[in-house]
Motif scaffolding. Structure first.
Motif, PDB file in Angstrom:
ATOM      1  N   GLN A   1      -1.260 -46.687 -47.280  1.00 58.18           N
ATOM      2  CA  GLN A   1       0.128 -46.348 -46.914  1.00 58.18           C
ATOM      3  C   GLN A   1       0.481 -44.944 -47.381  1.00 58.18           C
ATOM      4  O   GLN A   1       1.206 -44.214 -46.714  1.00 58.18           O
ATOM      5  CB  GLN A   1       1.116 -47.354 -47.521  1.00 58.18           C
ATOM      6  N   LEU A   2      -0.045 -44.576 -48.548  1.00 58.76           N
ATOM      7  CA  LEU A   2       0.231 -43.221 -49.047  1.00 58.76           C
ATOM      8  C   LEU A   2      -0.480 -42.180 -48.183  1.00 58.76           C
ATOM      9  O   LEU A   2      -0.001 -41.054 -48.034  1.00 58.76           O
ATOM     10  CB  LEU A   2      -0.188 -43.102 -50.517  1.00 58.76           C
TER      11      LEU A   2
ATOM     12  N   TRP B   1      -0.757 -42.568 -44.965  1.00 57.86           N
ATOM     13  CA  TRP B   1       0.161 -42.438 -43.819  1.00 57.86           C
ATOM     14  C   TRP B   1       1.243 -41.403 -44.119  1.00 57.86           C
ATOM     15  O   TRP B   1       1.629 -40.609 -43.270  1.00 57.86           O
ATOM     16  CB  TRP B   1       0.850 -43.778 -43.523  1.00 57.86           C
TER      17      TRP B   1
ATOM     18  N   MET C   1      15.248 -50.233 -46.237  1.00 55.87           N
ATOM     19  CA  MET C   1      14.863 -51.376 -45.395  1.00 55.87           C
ATOM     20  C   MET C   1      13.367 -51.608 -45.531  1.00 55.87           C
ATOM     21  O   MET C   1      12.596 -50.652 -45.690  1.00 55.87           O
ATOM     22  CB  MET C   1      15.195 -51.063 -43.924  1.00 55.87           C
TER      23      MET C   1
ATOM     24  N   ARG D   1      11.908 -52.141 -40.432  1.00 59.84           N
ATOM     25  CA  ARG D   1      12.078 -50.832 -39.774  1.00 59.84           C
ATOM     26  C   ARG D   1      11.344 -50.840 -38.443  1.00 59.84           C
ATOM     27  O   ARG D   1      11.841 -50.326 -37.433  1.00 59.84           O
ATOM     28  CB  ARG D   1      11.536 -49.693 -40.665  1.00 59.84           C
TER      29      ARG D   1
ATOM     30  N   ALA E   1      13.486 -50.610 -35.019  1.00 61.85           N
ATOM     31  CA  ALA E   1      13.256 -49.375 -34.256  1.00 61.85           C
ATOM     32  C   ALA E   1      12.690 -49.704 -32.877  1.00 61.85           C
ATOM     33  O   ALA E   1      13.100 -49.132 -31.864  1.00 61.85           O
ATOM     34  CB  ALA E   1      12.309 -48.449 -35.023  1.00 61.85           C
TER      35      ALA E   1
ATOM     36  N   ASN F   1       8.500 -38.575 -42.551  1.00 66.56           N
ATOM     37  CA  ASN F   1       8.262 -40.020 -42.407  1.00 66.56           C
ATOM     38  C   ASN F   1       9.239 -40.689 -41.457  1.00 66.56           C
ATOM     39  O   ASN F   1       8.857 -41.603 -40.721  1.00 66.56           O
ATOM     40  CB  ASN F   1       8.363 -40.711 -43.770  1.00 66.56           C
TER      41      ASN F   1
ATOM     42  N   ASN G   1       7.714 -41.639 -37.826  1.00 67.64           N
ATOM     43  CA  ASN G   1       7.593 -43.094 -37.646  1.00 67.64           C
ATOM     44  C   ASN G   1       8.406 -43.538 -36.438  1.00 67.64           C
ATOM     45  O   ASN G   1       7.998 -44.410 -35.686  1.00 67.64           O
ATOM     46  CB  ASN G   1       8.043 -43.844 -38.904  1.00 67.64           C
TER      47      ASN G   1
HETATM   48  P1  FAD Z   1       5.250 -49.492 -49.865  1.00 68.12           P
HETATM   49  O1  FAD Z   1       4.851 -50.485 -48.844  1.00 68.12           O
HETATM   50  O2  FAD Z   1       5.239 -49.878 -51.279  1.00 68.12           O
HETATM   51  O3  FAD Z   1       4.343 -48.220 -49.627  1.00 68.12           O
HETATM   52  C1  FAD Z   1       4.131 -47.212 -50.629  1.00 68.12           C
HETATM   53  C2  FAD Z   1       4.516 -45.861 -50.116  1.00 68.12           C
HETATM   54  O4  FAD Z   1       3.720 -45.501 -49.000  1.00 68.12           O
HETATM   55  C3  FAD Z   1       5.944 -45.785 -49.617  1.00 68.12           C
HETATM   56  O5  FAD Z   1       6.842 -45.627 -50.673  1.00 68.12           O
HETATM   57  C4  FAD Z   1       5.883 -44.589 -48.687  1.00 68.12           C
HETATM   58  O6  FAD Z   1       5.978 -43.384 -49.395  1.00 68.12           O
HETATM   59  C5  FAD Z   1       4.478 -44.706 -48.109  1.00 68.12           C
HETATM   60  N1  FAD Z   1       4.537 -45.364 -46.800  1.00 68.12           N
HETATM   61  C6  FAD Z   1       4.482 -46.668 -46.539  1.00 68.12           C
HETATM   62  N2  FAD Z   1       4.504 -46.893 -45.208  1.00 68.12           N
HETATM   63  C7  FAD Z   1       4.583 -45.694 -44.627  1.00 68.12           C
HETATM   64  C8  FAD Z   1       4.651 -45.244 -43.280  1.00 68.12           C
HETATM   65  N3  FAD Z   1       4.618 -46.086 -42.232  1.00 68.12           N
HETATM   66  N4  FAD Z   1       4.760 -43.932 -43.055  1.00 68.12           N
HETATM   67  C9  FAD Z   1       4.796 -43.066 -44.077  1.00 68.12           C
HETATM   68  N5  FAD Z   1       4.719 -43.405 -45.362  1.00 68.12           N
HETATM   69  C10 FAD Z   1       4.624 -44.710 -45.634  1.00 68.12           C
HETATM   70  N6  FAD Z   1       9.366 -43.899 -45.138  1.00 68.12           N
HETATM   71  C11 FAD Z   1       9.983 -42.970 -45.885  1.00 68.12           C
HETATM   72  O7  FAD Z   1       9.528 -42.693 -46.998  1.00 68.12           O
HETATM   73  N7  FAD Z   1      11.075 -42.304 -45.431  1.00 68.12           N
HETATM   74  C12 FAD Z   1      11.612 -42.562 -44.210  1.00 68.12           C
HETATM   75  O8  FAD Z   1      12.600 -41.941 -43.819  1.00 68.12           O
HETATM   76  C13 FAD Z   1      11.006 -43.561 -43.399  1.00 68.12           C
HETATM   77  N8  FAD Z   1      11.512 -43.890 -42.193  1.00 68.12           N
HETATM   78  C14 FAD Z   1      10.888 -44.836 -41.407  1.00 68.12           C
HETATM   79  C15 FAD Z   1      11.382 -45.120 -40.133  1.00 68.12           C
HETATM   80  C16 FAD Z   1      10.761 -46.067 -39.332  1.00 68.12           C
HETATM   81  C17 FAD Z   1      11.290 -46.334 -37.950  1.00 68.12           C
HETATM   82  C18 FAD Z   1       9.614 -46.720 -39.804  1.00 68.12           C
HETATM   83  C19 FAD Z   1       8.917 -47.739 -38.941  1.00 68.12           C
HETATM   84  C20 FAD Z   1       9.108 -46.451 -41.056  1.00 68.12           C
HETATM   85  C21 FAD Z   1       9.721 -45.506 -41.874  1.00 68.12           C
HETATM   86  N9  FAD Z   1       9.224 -45.194 -43.162  1.00 68.12           N
HETATM   87  C22 FAD Z   1       9.837 -44.227 -43.914  1.00 68.12           C
HETATM   88  C23 FAD Z   1       7.952 -45.761 -43.645  1.00 68.12           C
HETATM   89  C24 FAD Z   1       8.075 -47.052 -44.465  1.00 68.12           C
HETATM   90  O9  FAD Z   1       8.871 -47.984 -43.787  1.00 68.12           O
HETATM   91  C25 FAD Z   1       8.654 -46.822 -45.866  1.00 68.12           C
HETATM   92  O10 FAD Z   1       7.960 -45.776 -46.500  1.00 68.12           O
HETATM   93  C26 FAD Z   1       8.519 -48.061 -46.738  1.00 68.12           C
HETATM   94  O11 FAD Z   1       9.167 -49.152 -46.125  1.00 68.12           O
HETATM   95  C27 FAD Z   1       9.114 -47.802 -48.099  1.00 68.12           C
HETATM   96  O12 FAD Z   1       9.057 -48.936 -48.895  1.00 68.12           O
HETATM   97  P2  FAD Z   1       8.098 -49.033 -50.150  1.00 68.12           P
HETATM   98  O13 FAD Z   1       8.245 -47.835 -51.003  1.00 68.12           O
HETATM   99  O14 FAD Z   1       8.325 -50.363 -50.758  1.00 68.12           O
HETATM  100  O15 FAD Z   1       6.696 -48.952 -49.426  1.00 68.12           O
END
Ligand code: FAD
Length: 433
Positions: A260-261, A263, A322, A327, A331, A360, A364
């Motif tokens: 995920q990082l 990504w 969220m 998301r 979306a 992001n 995304n």
């Molecule tokens: P975890 O599941 O614990 O993941 C660890 C870290 O990995 C996250 O904190 C984040 O930095 C990164 N990560 C995880 N999934 C993604 C992904 N798909 N793309 C990029 N990085 C990712 N993430 C944001 O940080 N900022 C946003 O504005 C954002 N907008 C989004 C909009 C949409 C429509 C979608 C589908 C996804 C979006 N995301 C965004 C990606 C992702 O949903 C969030 O990073 C994640 O839900 C954050 O929760 P967490 O820290 O518990 O993630």
């Protein structure tokens, strides 16, 4: 003795593993840790990010004080303020983290020119905000990776910079610190009631808990909406309260969490190469978007009649955050099922999300809308199938949609089938109703 250095904090609000602070400390006789409340950014700063930022600055100041420093704060035009403070403290070099948005690139250019005119240097540090710096790994035939899988393969093999400790002791030049902002200085609106608290100190507690517990189960529970078992570290990564480089050093490379990082880095390198993708289609698929103000309002307010969509949209307002699966579902519902322009949704998310990030969020959204880097741009996430798969007992819906809290099991996903339930009718038809 060498001249002073200025460490300009932007969205790297931490003392540990921070190349900007470490370089300023190593190279300067004195170090000036500066944050500029940039009027150009704050003019449109929504309440959740304003509140998080204020708390993060406070914790950064506390962390700096622990090592003999403090945070100097100014407000105004970032270039003018940096030039003024650098002159006041005779700083020869200003250090800043490399960033990817069009705004931050222009800021870097303007700063370099302005400082050069005064005989000073701007030094930009890559891999401060990402694990691998954008542009550091490239395919043979273009200036960035457009597809994640080959990027990820190379990302895992890429050199990573060594870990950096927080400086042991800082020597500050003489200067008035200026006062840390209060939330009211930045926004007149209240934050989401369940907004998380910003800052490095808070982030480190969360990281400790995460590494000691749920990370081990992440590949199994990361998509389970009701379990809510993801790290919640995204706002801390967005504001740089935590270093992404440190995170990957502390978790095994092969894990889903580290993927995920990757990504996150992937989207950063796309935006660095294509800053216009923040608001323009990355791939032009000639989609004819629909205009439907009523449907958009129902979507933003969580009243579409599809509980799984409504739950996600309400979590967004309640927490300023969220779950990733929500998301994706919300979306896809807007861009694919309602066929409303992804920019409408991205703008709404940017207002509420505390982790809202140009790379992001926008990319995304484009991924989901089919205009971005998805290799299957026509996929549609059916909200009912998604609900059955990722919220099989309906617990996530019941948590965020109180009107439906009394309905047991998966029946909660189809309230239109239940006589006694007063809930908005679905605004569209989807397969499987
Ligand atoms: P975890 O599941 O614990 O993941 C660890 C870290 O990995 C996250 O904190 C984040 O930095 C990164 N990560 C995880 N999934 C993604 C992904 N798909 N793309 C990029 N990085 C990712 N993430 C944001 O940080 N900022 C946003 O504005 C954002 N907008 C989004 C909009 C949409 C429509 C979608 C589908 C996804 C979006 N995301 C965004 C990606 C992702 O949903 C969030 O990073 C994640 O839900 C954050 O929760 P967490 O820290 O518990 O993630």
């Amino acid at each position: 003795m060498s001249a002073g250095a200025l460490a300009l904090f932007t969205r790297d609000l931490r003392v540990r593993d921070n190349p900007v602070l470490t370089a300023a400390h190593r190279e300067g006789a004195t170090v000036l840790p500066l944050f500029v409340l940039d009027d150009a950014i704050l003019a449109g700063c929504p309440p959740n990010r304003a509140y998080f930022l204020v708390a993060a600055l406070r914790e950064l100041d506390d962390e700096l004080r622990e090592i003999g420093g403090r945070l100097v704060v100014r407000r105004g035009d970032v270039v003018e303020e940096v030039a003024r403070v650098a002159a006041e403290t005779s700083a020869a070099v200003v250090h800043i983290a490399a960033d990817v948005s069009a705004y931050s690139r222009a800021r870097e250019r303007r700063l370099r020119e302005r400082l050069a005119a005064d005989g000073r240097e701007l030094r930009v540090h890559p891999a401060s905000l990402t694990v691998v710096a954008p542009g550091e790994i490239l395919p043979s035939d273009r200036d960035h990776f457009a597809v994640f899988t080959p990027y990820h393969r190379r990302w895992l093999e890429a050199d990573r910079r060594p870990a950096l400790r927080a400086p042991r002791e800082l020597r500050l030049p003489r200067i008035a610190a200026g006062s840390l902002p209060a939330p009211d200085d930045l926004t007149a609106e209240p934050p989401s009631p369940g907004l998380s608290v910003g800052g490095e100190t808070t982030a480190r507690k969360m990281l400790r808990d995460w590494l000691a517990g749920a990370v081990a189960e992440y590949s199994r529970t990361g998509d389970d909406l009701a379990a809510d078992a993801t790290s919640h570290l995204s706002p801390y990564l967005h504001f740089g309260c935590l270093s992404p480089g440190e995170l990957v050093r502390r978790v095994d490379d092969g894990t889903e969490f580290v993927r995920q990082l990757a990504w996150r880095d992937f989207h950063h390198q796309v935006l660095a190469a294509r800053p216009g993708a923040a608001w323009h289609d990355y791939r032009d698929r000639a989609i004819r978007w629909r205009t439907d103000a009523q449907a958009v309002t129902a979507w933003t307010e969580g009243r579409t009649g599809f509980p799984i969509v409504d739950a996600g949209m309400r979590q967004l307002r309640e927490q300023g955050w969220m779950h990733n699966r929500a998301r994706l579902i919300t979306a896809s519902f807007l861009a694919k099922s309602l066929r409303v322009d992804w920019r409408v949704g991205a703008r709404h998310f940017r207002y509420w999300l505390v982790d809202a990030d140009m790379a992001n969020n926008q990319l995304n959204w484009q991924w989901v809308a089919g205009t971005g880097n998805d290799t299957r741009p026509n996929r549609v996430l059916n909200p009912l199938r998604q609900a059955e798969r990722y919220d099989p007992d309906g617990a996530y819906v019941r948590r965020w949609v109180p009107e439906l809290a009394g309905i047991e099991g998966r029946a909660v996903h189809r309230p239109w089938r239940l006589d006694s339930v007063d809930y908005p009718a679905p605004i569209i038809e989807v397969p499987g109703m």
